[in-house]
Design a protein around this motif. Structure first.
Motif, PDB file in Angstrom:
ATOM      1  N   VAL A 218       0.921  -1.145   0.042  1.00 35.44           N
ATOM      2  CA  VAL A 218      -0.109   0.181   0.052  1.00 35.44           C
ATOM      3  C   VAL A 218       1.010   1.272  -0.106  1.00 35.44           C
ATOM      4  O   VAL A 218       1.849   1.315   0.735  1.00 35.44           O
ATOM      5  N   ARG A 219       0.677   2.275  -0.965  1.00 40.28           N
ATOM      6  CA  ARG A 219       1.440   3.202  -1.164  1.00 40.28           C
ATOM      7  C   ARG A 219       0.659   4.506  -0.803  1.00 40.28           C
ATOM      8  O   ARG A 219      -0.404   4.727  -1.626  1.00 40.28           O
ATOM      9  N   PHE A 220       0.811   5.360   0.115  1.00 38.55           N
ATOM     10  CA  PHE A 220       0.086   6.418   0.391  1.00 38.55           C
ATOM     11  C   PHE A 220       0.603   7.757  -0.395  1.00 38.55           C
ATOM     12  O   PHE A 220       1.805   7.843  -0.349  1.00 38.55           O
ATOM     13  N   ILE A 221      -0.258   8.196  -1.378  1.00 36.65           N
ATOM     14  CA  ILE A 221       0.267   9.311  -2.202  1.00 36.65           C
ATOM     15  C   ILE A 221      -0.200  10.497  -1.758  1.00 36.65           C
ATOM     16  O   ILE A 221      -1.558  10.582  -1.662  1.00 36.65           O
ATOM     17  N   GLU A 222       0.550  11.657  -1.635  1.00 36.78           N
ATOM     18  CA  GLU A 222       0.250  12.946  -1.493  1.00 36.78           C
ATOM     19  C   GLU A 222      -0.700  13.228  -2.950  1.00 36.78           C
ATOM     20  O   GLU A 222      -0.308  13.275  -3.736  1.00 36.78           O
ATOM     21  N   TYR A 223      -1.881  14.046  -2.334  1.00 38.47           N
ATOM     22  CA  TYR A 223      -2.807  14.387  -3.420  1.00 38.47           C
ATOM     23  C   TYR A 223      -2.033  15.430  -4.192  1.00 38.47           C
ATOM     24  O   TYR A 223      -1.507  16.405  -3.668  1.00 38.47           O
ATOM     25  N   MET A 224      -1.953  15.372  -5.654  1.00 40.51           N
ATOM     26  CA  MET A 224      -1.446  16.324  -6.412  1.00 40.51           C
ATOM     27  C   MET A 224      -2.603  17.180  -7.196  1.00 40.51           C
ATOM     28  O   MET A 224      -3.518  16.821  -7.783  1.00 40.51           O
TER      29      MET A 224
END
Ligand code: SAM
Ligand code: SF4
Length: 338
Positions: free
Chosen positions: A198-204
């Motif tokens: 699981v990779r949490f991605i900063e909202y772009m």
């Protein structure tokens, strides 16, 4: 390490693509379709987007022709994305042909998994063995809300099927959004049960009409790990991109990672090019500069022209991102491919 590998390959006479800053470009993302069966709030504006007329979407034949030229010139990883790649007709036949491109080391796909239960086996048999799945919450109500109608259980069934068949690695992209996916607890449980990364991605802030009301800095999410019992740093799983830290919980089968896309951007390591469904090469997620490759594809495929266009595009890759104010114009994430 990437630099050293590129130099060794150059010394052995293998073609390597380098941009004006000397970065090695070896990764191509192809958006096979601009349409999607979901409408995530951070990706598609509520009113929808203008869809491409069918004849402006590249034929599979054209995507293949460009991919072959790209691989000859130094691309060795290709990711198929969208919109939603699994809704395009005969995606299996296309995957099968892509997987056979000589010199292509890695073929993967990003999907929302809604159609995966049915398509996982034919995809695997066609030669696709790596998947990224976009799923931001495991809560059925929240999922329905942020995808504007999607059924999370359908996506979970797809993930289970992919694991059962043997896809590896299976990664999950969780776009961090205030009030939706800030809480890591459900995913901590998920990686105990499933060998999933699981990779949490900063909202772009890429798409039109995006409201930064969703933005949560990644540190706020990462800090929650302090309260998770048994958490410990793990080595990066094989084939992993920009998530910099990986964690296991006890002897969990899966891992959790964090992609600080905005607050700790990684432009100096960027190796990507993106091809949109209508044949434009995009050099950076945050730049509207595009190189049109149609001149090398229509009326007939011309490998020399395609090579020249590819090299021209690579040289235009910006050194680092800057946020463009689009005032409602420009492509949404679903049109670029993420
Ligand atoms: N439909 C597929 C999916 O959702 O995975 C593939 C296309 S989607 C555009 C590719 C990825 O882009 C998604 O998995 C999501 O993680 C990411 N994405 C879309 N909009 C984003 C945003 N505003 N910020 C960060 N990631 C975003
Ligand atoms: Fe569709 Fe993927 Fe965009 Fe969601 S993130 S609307 S699933 S393209």
């Amino acid at each position: 390490m990437r630099k050293a590998r590129g130099k060794r390959q150059e010394a052995r006479g293998k073609k390597v693509l380098r941009d004006a800053c000397g970065r090695r470009i070896d990764y191509l993302r192809i958006s096979v379709i601009d349409r999607c069966n979901l409408r995530c709030v951070y990706c598609t504006p509520e009113q929808g987007v203008d869809l491409l007329p069918r004849d402006r979407i590249l034929a599979y034949e054209e995507m293949l022709a460009f991919s072959k030229v790209a691989v000859i010139n130094g691309i060795d990883k290709i990711r198929l994305t969208g919109g939603e790649p699994l809704i395009r007709r005969d995606i299996i036949g296309f995957v099968e042909r892509m997987a056979k491109i000589p010199g292509l080391k890695d073929l993967s796909m990003t999907t929302n998994a809604i159609l995966l239960e049915e398509l996982a086996l034919p995809l695997y048999d066609a030669g696709l063995h790596r998947l990224n799945i976009g799923i931001d919450t495991l809560d059925p109500g929240k999922f329905k809300e942020i995808t504007r109608g999607g059924d999370v259980n359908q996506a979970i069934k797809g993930i289970e099927k992919a694991l059962e068949i043997g896809f590896s690695p299976v990664k999950i992209n969780v776009v961090i959004m205030k009030g939706v996916s800030e809480d890591i607890t459900p995913f901590v449980k998920f990686i105990k049960d499933y060998p999933i990364h699981v990779r949490f991605i900063e909202y772009m802030p890429v798409s039109n009409g995006l409201k930064s009301k969703f933005f949560v800095p990644i540190s706020k999410v990462r800090d929650q790990l302090k309260n998770v019992e048994g958490v410990h740093k793990a080595p990066a799983p094989v084939g992993f991109g920009p998530a910099r830290e990986y964690y296991k919980v006890g002897d969990s089968a899966g891992t959790i990672g964090f992609i600080p896309a905005m607050s700790e951007h990684f432009c100096e390591e960027c190796s990507r090019l993106r091809l949109t469904a209508d044949g434009k090469l995009r050099l950076c997620l945050f730049s509207d500069t595009e190189v049109d490759i149609l001149g090398g594809l229509r009326p007939k495929v011309d490998d020399k022209k395609l090579t020249a266009l590819l090299k021209e595009a690579v040289k235009l890759k910006p050194a680092e991102y800057s946020i463009v104010k689009r005032d409602g114009k420009g492509r949404t994430m679903s049109q670029i491919g993420g």
